[in-house]
Write a protein that holds these residues in place. Structure first.
Motif, PDB file in Angstrom:
ATOM      1  N   GLY A 288      50.274 -95.437  53.310  1.00 55.10           N
ATOM      2  CA  GLY A 288      49.608 -96.478  54.070  1.00 55.10           C
ATOM      3  C   GLY A 288      48.736 -97.382  53.234  1.00 55.10           C
ATOM      4  N   GLY A 289      48.435 -96.984  52.016  1.00 52.92           N
ATOM      5  CA  GLY A 289      47.593 -97.827  51.194  1.00 52.92           C
ATOM      6  C   GLY A 289      48.391 -98.578  50.153  1.00 52.92           C
ATOM      7  N   CYS A 290      47.703 -98.959  49.074  1.00 53.56           N
ATOM      8  CA  CYS A 290      48.362 -99.690  48.002  1.00 53.56           C
ATOM      9  C   CYS A 290      48.998 -98.678  47.044  1.00 53.56           C
ATOM     10  CB  CYS A 290      47.334-100.543  47.254  1.00 53.56           C
ATOM     11  SG  CYS A 290      47.961-101.235  45.723  1.00 53.56           S
ATOM     12  N   VAL A 291      50.283 -98.890  46.695  1.00 55.09           N
ATOM     13  CA  VAL A 291      50.984 -97.920  45.869  1.00 55.09           C
ATOM     14  C   VAL A 291      50.397 -97.837  44.461  1.00 55.09           C
ATOM     15  CG1 VAL A 291      53.198 -97.834  47.029  1.00 55.09           C
ATOM     16  CG2 VAL A 291      52.727 -99.674  45.386  1.00 55.09           C
ATOM     17  N   PHE A 292      49.734 -98.883  44.037  1.00 54.18           N
ATOM     18  CA  PHE A 292      49.230 -98.897  42.667  1.00 54.18           C
ATOM     19  C   PHE A 292      47.817 -98.330  42.571  1.00 54.18           C
ATOM     20  CE2 PHE A 292      47.610-101.272  38.836  1.00 54.18           C
ATOM     21  CZ  PHE A 292      48.391-100.584  37.921  1.00 54.18           C
ATOM     22  N   ARG A 295      46.387 -95.797  39.945  1.00 55.72           N
ATOM     23  CA  ARG A 295      46.357 -96.142  38.528  1.00 55.72           C
ATOM     24  C   ARG A 295      45.624 -97.457  38.285  1.00 55.72           C
ATOM     25  NH1 ARG A 295      52.500 -95.955  36.725  1.00 55.72           N
ATOM     26  NH2 ARG A 295      51.688 -96.065  34.619  1.00 55.72           N
ATOM     27  N   CYS A 296      44.986 -97.969  39.326  1.00 60.17           N
ATOM     28  CA  CYS A 296      44.512 -99.353  39.252  1.00 60.17           C
ATOM     29  C   CYS A 296      43.163 -99.437  38.539  1.00 60.17           C
ATOM     30  CB  CYS A 296      44.398 -99.931  40.658  1.00 60.17           C
ATOM     31  SG  CYS A 296      43.963-101.663  40.651  1.00 60.17           S
ATOM     32  N   GLU A 297      43.135-100.237  37.503  1.00 54.27           N
ATOM     33  CA  GLU A 297      41.920-100.438  36.726  1.00 54.27           C
ATOM     34  C   GLU A 297      40.911-101.272  37.531  1.00 54.27           C
ATOM     35  OE1 GLU A 297      41.403 -99.031  33.880  1.00 54.27           O
ATOM     36  OE2 GLU A 297      39.447 -99.957  33.521  1.00 54.27           O
ATOM     37  N   LEU A 298      41.434-102.280  38.195  1.00 56.38           N
ATOM     38  CA  LEU A 298      40.565-103.161  38.989  1.00 56.38           C
ATOM     39  C   LEU A 298      39.834-102.367  40.064  1.00 56.38           C
ATOM     40  CD1 LEU A 298      39.610-106.002  39.845  1.00 56.38           C
ATOM     41  CD2 LEU A 298      41.677-106.156  41.256  1.00 56.38           C
ATOM     42  N   ARG A 299      40.577-101.460  40.697  1.00 52.10           N
ATOM     43  CA  ARG A 299      39.969-100.671  41.762  1.00 52.10           C
ATOM     44  C   ARG A 299      38.847 -99.795  41.198  1.00 52.10           C
ATOM     45  NH1 ARG A 299      41.252 -95.586  44.098  1.00 52.10           N
ATOM     46  NH2 ARG A 299      40.268 -95.422  46.147  1.00 52.10           N
ATOM     47  N   ARG A 300      39.050 -99.275  40.015  1.00 53.21           N
ATOM     48  CA  ARG A 300      38.022 -98.458  39.384  1.00 53.21           C
ATOM     49  C   ARG A 300      36.765 -99.280  39.116  1.00 53.21           C
ATOM     50  NH1 ARG A 300      37.507 -95.580  35.015  1.00 53.21           N
ATOM     51  NH2 ARG A 300      38.279 -97.271  33.737  1.00 53.21           N
ATOM     52  N   ARG A 301      37.022-100.499  38.611  1.00 53.48           N
ATOM     53  CA  ARG A 301      35.873-101.359  38.298  1.00 53.48           C
ATOM     54  C   ARG A 301      35.110-101.757  39.548  1.00 53.48           C
ATOM     55  NH1 ARG A 301      39.067-104.124  34.469  1.00 53.48           N
ATOM     56  NH2 ARG A 301      39.364-105.861  35.886  1.00 53.48           N
ATOM     57  N   LEU A 302      35.852-101.870  40.651  1.00 49.04           N
ATOM     58  CA  LEU A 302      35.200-102.282  41.893  1.00 49.04           C
ATOM     59  C   LEU A 302      34.546-101.096  42.607  1.00 49.04           C
ATOM     60  CD1 LEU A 302      37.848-104.759  43.330  1.00 49.04           C
ATOM     61  CD2 LEU A 302      35.653-105.310  42.297  1.00 49.04           C
ATOM     62  N   GLY A 303      34.629 -99.938  42.029  1.00 52.16           N
ATOM     63  CA  GLY A 303      34.000 -98.772  42.644  1.00 52.16           C
ATOM     64  C   GLY A 303      34.864 -98.105  43.693  1.00 52.16           C
ATOM     65  N   CYS A 326      47.627-107.731  46.597  1.00 53.43           N
ATOM     66  CA  CYS A 326      46.446-106.965  46.211  1.00 53.43           C
ATOM     67  C   CYS A 326      45.286-107.484  47.041  1.00 53.43           C
ATOM     68  CB  CYS A 326      46.160-107.142  44.718  1.00 53.43           C
ATOM     69  SG  CYS A 326      44.608-106.382  44.179  1.00 53.43           S
ATOM     70  N   HIS A 327      44.459-106.585  47.560  1.00 55.82           N
ATOM     71  CA  HIS A 327      43.339-107.027  48.381  1.00 55.82           C
ATOM     72  C   HIS A 327      42.292-107.755  47.561  1.00 55.82           C
ATOM     73  CE1 HIS A 327      44.947-104.771  51.656  1.00 55.82           C
ATOM     74  NE2 HIS A 327      44.805-103.603  51.049  1.00 55.82           N
ATOM     75  N   PHE A 328      42.187-107.383  46.300  1.00 55.86           N
ATOM     76  CA  PHE A 328      41.032-107.845  45.522  1.00 55.86           C
ATOM     77  C   PHE A 328      41.439-108.625  44.282  1.00 55.86           C
ATOM     78  CE2 PHE A 328      39.841-103.794  47.555  1.00 55.86           C
ATOM     79  CZ  PHE A 328      38.892-104.288  48.434  1.00 55.86           C
ATOM     80  N   ALA A 329      42.681-109.125  44.265  1.00 62.08           N
ATOM     81  CA  ALA A 329      43.211-109.705  43.035  1.00 62.08           C
ATOM     82  C   ALA A 329      42.334-110.801  42.469  1.00 62.08           C
ATOM     83  CB  ALA A 329      44.608-110.234  43.275  1.00 62.08           C
ATOM     84  N   ASP A 330      41.680-111.600  43.334  1.00 63.65           N
ATOM     85  CA  ASP A 330      40.892-112.712  42.807  1.00 63.65           C
ATOM     86  C   ASP A 330      39.402-112.389  42.831  1.00 63.65           C
ATOM     87  OD1 ASP A 330      41.034-112.536  45.458  1.00 63.65           O
ATOM     88  OD2 ASP A 330      41.664-114.598  45.825  1.00 63.65           O
ATOM     89  N   ALA A 331      39.071-111.129  42.989  1.00 65.17           N
ATOM     90  CA  ALA A 331      37.661-110.760  43.067  1.00 65.17           C
ATOM     91  C   ALA A 331      37.007-110.789  41.699  1.00 65.17           C
ATOM     92  CB  ALA A 331      37.527-109.358  43.670  1.00 65.17           C
ATOM     93  N   GLU A 332      37.809-110.658  40.669  1.00 68.83           N
ATOM     94  CA  GLU A 332      37.271-110.567  39.327  1.00 68.83           C
ATOM     95  C   GLU A 332      36.487-111.798  38.922  1.00 68.83           C
ATOM     96  OE1 GLU A 332      37.054-107.713  37.479  1.00 68.83           O
ATOM     97  OE2 GLU A 332      38.749-107.943  36.135  1.00 68.83           O
ATOM     98  N   PRO A 335      32.418-111.120  39.623  1.00 67.57           N
ATOM     99  CA  PRO A 335      32.281-109.668  39.532  1.00 67.57           C
ATOM    100  C   PRO A 335      31.023-109.147  40.226  1.00 67.57           C
ATOM    101  CG  PRO A 335      31.996-110.716  37.382  1.00 67.57           C
ATOM    102  CD  PRO A 335      32.292-111.792  38.353  1.00 67.57           C
ATOM    103  N   ASP A 336      30.015-110.026  40.445  1.00 68.62           N
ATOM    104  CA  ASP A 336      28.792-109.550  41.078  1.00 68.62           C
ATOM    105  C   ASP A 336      28.992-109.287  42.566  1.00 68.62           C
ATOM    106  OD1 ASP A 336      29.236-112.340  40.734  1.00 68.62           O
ATOM    107  OD2 ASP A 336      27.378-112.698  41.866  1.00 68.62           O
ATOM    108  N   THR A 337      29.697-110.198  43.220  1.00 62.92           N
ATOM    109  CA  THR A 337      29.974-109.952  44.631  1.00 62.92           C
ATOM    110  C   THR A 337      31.042-108.886  44.747  1.00 62.92           C
ATOM    111  OG1 THR A 337      31.696-111.601  44.669  1.00 62.92           O
ATOM    112  CG2 THR A 337      29.493-112.340  45.233  1.00 62.92           C
ATOM    113  N   ASP A 338      30.897-108.046  45.743  1.00 62.30           N
ATOM    114  CA  ASP A 338      31.853-106.955  45.871  1.00 62.30           C
ATOM    115  C   ASP A 338      33.103-107.420  46.606  1.00 62.30           C
ATOM    116  OD1 ASP A 338      33.001-104.488  45.766  1.00 62.30           O
ATOM    117  OD2 ASP A 338      32.005-103.785  47.589  1.00 62.30           O
ATOM    118  N   ALA A 339      33.862-108.225  45.882  1.00 61.02           N
ATOM    119  CA  ALA A 339      35.139-108.685  46.419  1.00 61.02           C
ATOM    120  C   ALA A 339      34.989-109.327  47.782  1.00 61.02           C
ATOM    121  CB  ALA A 339      36.124-107.532  46.482  1.00 61.02           C
ATOM    122  N   ARG A 340      34.191-110.393  47.815  1.00 64.37           N
ATOM    123  CA  ARG A 340      34.050-111.079  49.095  1.00 64.37           C
ATOM    124  C   ARG A 340      35.353-111.777  49.444  1.00 64.37           C
ATOM    125  NH1 ARG A 340      28.888-111.655  50.941  1.00 64.37           N
ATOM    126  NH2 ARG A 340      30.050-112.255  52.790  1.00 64.37           N
TER     127      ARG A 340
END
Lengths: 377, 280
Positions: A288-292, A295-303, A326-332, A335-340
């Motif tokens: 039900g979630g994201c298959v990646f 292993r996702c580095e971005l997800r780790r960085r986003l907590g 990706c839910h957060f692909a352009d969040a980078e 980086p201060d906002t938590d993926a608004r």
């Protein structure tokens, strides 16, 4: 030719499962979903790349396009017609339009048949030509792929691997198809001949106006040949983008990692690169979630946001022709906002959908759904 | 042909081929050249030892053993060849149909084969002889049918493996199917295995003909075959052991020759061997 024109080939929520009898499936046996809801559209005359590591389902996609496999769900449309249920004469006609170049030229040529016989097959099967006419056409095919007509009476083992692959290409061209699926056509070849065969493919694609679906794990080869690229991971499309967009601003963390694995010669590029941890089969992706996600580095960085585990990210458009799942692909960028998600809404929401076929999303119901959930989070 | 040349390069196979040619020539030309009638009874010369008149002596009815051996070779080799051929035809047909079509045809065909597998080959043959009565024709039929299950299973397995090769996929994408696909890609792929298997069957058939003959279920007297001669000589094995030993030796020689050829063929057709030749 950057994909402008009506789609020649459309994959519409295509799914392919392997394994498990109906009985085993009842008992919850492990059924592999090799291709999971893939939606793509490929324009006439375009060279379209499908990239992914082994196990990503890219070969399965190719085999479904040429009808060596049938999807378990979804539709594959060629010139608007669903080809997944074609039989008999209609299927034969389709085979004239779509051909395949196989990965291993040592396996794809019957060792007991002469080149001439293999190339004549197409004319015999489709009654396109016979006698002297067919002979002439076969000779022309050989020259088209850079071989000599005097080689027609040889057996496959008398050729080098590069020459064999040229024969494979000649065979694919023999029916004068509109679309060629090239499944890792150079990965079995020596590096020294890879470039030659890639050049040949590109030359033929331009010269004959062919549409090419180029399947590879090799981003360099894909970006050499293709104007648009889809990145597959565990059977799902992670990102679809024009070549330039993919190289310069890959949005999906998986694509970024793939890019990082590509050696660069640009001065100052250094060796800063994303490393993908683990193997494609290592961690079971959350249902039900994201298959990646595992292993996702971005997800780790986003907590480690929960959303990645609970909600499947459907492809959404970042810019014209560039879609990312990706839910957060352009969040980078912030980086201060938590993926608004406001930016997401701005990018995909209000923009009137341009030609949806180019974006690689042809189901309109799903895109707004994602955007709206994004806006309410 | 490439294979024949490679076969000839193998020394043991060469011995087998020479032997086989000798045996075949004897079987074909011998009966025409020999002056004696194989069934001529001469009671004055019963159980005679080797002499200039009777090279290998005579049997209980004074019939010339050498003449009967040569005439019998014709019968034995003929039966062996035809039953191996029949087994090949039936086995290949059944194997190709089940392997190529797959699905329920495959399941049904293979279950029937399994059924036959539960019974020893010779017992199947004996059963068929019991149904139709002993004769040369029945022997051929019985052996041919008895060999079919094993052959069919072998061919089916090969077809299933060939069917999944990439070059078959390539032909399918081009639009080849059915009979064309069989002819261009699948049948050529099973030829090497079929050649070896048919050669092996020839050897089996020679022995099994002798076995049926020994049981009195093969060729019927007064006609001579190796098996029938062994059976007839059995009663006098202590008085005139050559009556069983000589045809027995003939069977051994023929089987030996065929096995040498079979082994040679296996090597000559080995894809790795041909790869080596092909790559250079």
């Amino acid at each position: 030719m950057s994909g402008i024109g009506r789609p020649l080939l459309e994959l519409d929520h295509v799914e392919r499962m392997f394994g498990g009898s109906w009985l085993g499936r009842l008992g919850g046996d492990n059924v592999v979903r090799a291709v999971d809801d893939v939606t793509l559209s490929i324009a006439a005359g375009e060279a379209f790349g499908i990239v992914g590591e082994s196990g990503s389902g890219k070969t399965t996609v190719g085999r479904m396009i040429v009808r060596l496999l049938d999807p378990t769900a979804g539709a594959i449309r060629f010139e608007g017609q669903d080809i997944t249920r074609l039989r008999g004469g209609a299927l034969l006609a389709y085979r004239r339009s779509v051909q395949m170049v196989f990965q291993n030229p040592y396996l794809s040529l019957n060792p007991r048949r002469r080149v001439r016989d293999m190339l004549l097959d197409a004319y015999r099967i489709h009654h396109l030509a016979s006698g002297r006419d067919a002979e002439e056409r076969v000779a022309a095919l050989m020259e088209m792929v850079g071989l000599r007509r005097t080689m027609l009476d040889r057996y496959p083992h008398e050729f080098s691997s590069g020459q064999r692959q040229r024969i494979g290409i000649a065979r694919a061209l023999s029916v004068e198809p509109r679309l060629i699926v090239a499944d890792e056509p150079v990965s079995a070849l020596d590096v020294s001949v890879q470039a030659q065969v890639l050049n040949l493919l590109r030359g033929l694609q331009e010269e004959l106006g062919l549409t090419v679906v180029f399947i590879s794990h090799d981003l360099r080869a894909v970006s050499f040949l293709c104007s648009r690229v889809a990145v597959l991971y565990l059977g799902q499309v992670m990102e679809v983008a024009p070549r330039r967009a993919l190289v310069e601003r890959a949005a999906h963390p998986y694509t970024q990692a793939l890019m990082g694995s590509m050696p660069s010669l640009a001065p100052g590029s250094g060796i800063t690169r994303e490393v993908i941890r683990g193997d494609i089969a290592d961690q079971q992706p959350p249902p039900g979630g994201c298959v990646f996600a595992p292993r996702c580095e971005l997800r780790r960085r986003l907590g480690d946001p929960d959303r990645c585990l609970t909600e499947r990210p459907w492809p959404r458009e970042l810019s014209e022709g560039h879609a990312v799942a990706c839910h957060f692909a352009d969040a980078e960028a912030r980086p201060d906002t938590d993926a608004r998600p406001e930016a997401t809404g701005a990018a995909a929401g209000p923009t009137t959908p341009t030609t949806p076929t180019m974006v690689g999303i042809s189901d309109p119901t799903r895109v707004p759904a994602v955007t709206s959930t994004g806006a309410t989070t | 042909m490439n294979v024949i040349r490679r076969l000839w390069r193998i020394r043991s196979a060469r011995v087998g081929v020479v032997l086989a040619v000798l045996l075949l020539t004897t079987a074909i030309l011998g009966p025409m050249l020999l002056p004696l009638d194989p069934n001529a009874i001469d009671v004055r010369a019963r159980f005679a030892g080797p002499s200039t008149a009777h090279w290998l002596g005579t049997d209980d009815l004074g019939r010339d053993t050498f003449t009967r051996l040569v005439h019998g070779s014709r019968m034995s080799l003929f039966i062996a060849a035809l039953s191996a051929l029949l087994g090949t035809l039936l086995g290949v047909t059944l194997g190709v149909i089940t392997g190529f079509l797959g699905g329920w045809v495959d399941v049904a065909g293979m279950r029937v084969v399994d059924l036959f597998f539960a019974i020893p080959t010779l017992l199947v043959a004996i059963g068929i002889v019991a149904l139709f009565g002993p004769s040369a024709t029945t022997t051929i039929l019985a052996l041919g049918i008895a060999y079919t299950p094993l052959y069919a299973r072998l061919v089916r397995g090969t077809v299933v493996s060939v069917r999944s090769r990439t070059y078959v996929d390539a032909s399918r994408v081009l639009g080849a199917r059915g009979v064309r696909l069989l002819r261009t890609d699948i049948l050529p792929g099973i030829v090497p295995i079929a050649l070896v298997q048919t050669t092996a069957l020839l050897g089996f058939a020679l022995v099994d003909e002798a076995s049926l003959g020994f049981l009195g279920l093969g060729v019927q007297p007064p006609d001579a075959s190796w098996g029938q001669m062994i059976n007839a000589g059995r009663q006098f094995i202590f008085q005139a052991p050559w009556l069983t030993l000589i045809p027995g030796f003939a069977v051994i020689l023929a089987v030996f020759s065929i096995n040498l050829i079979g082994d040679g063929l296996r090597d000559a057709l080995d894809p790795r061997a041909s790869q080596r030749v092909g790559d250079t």
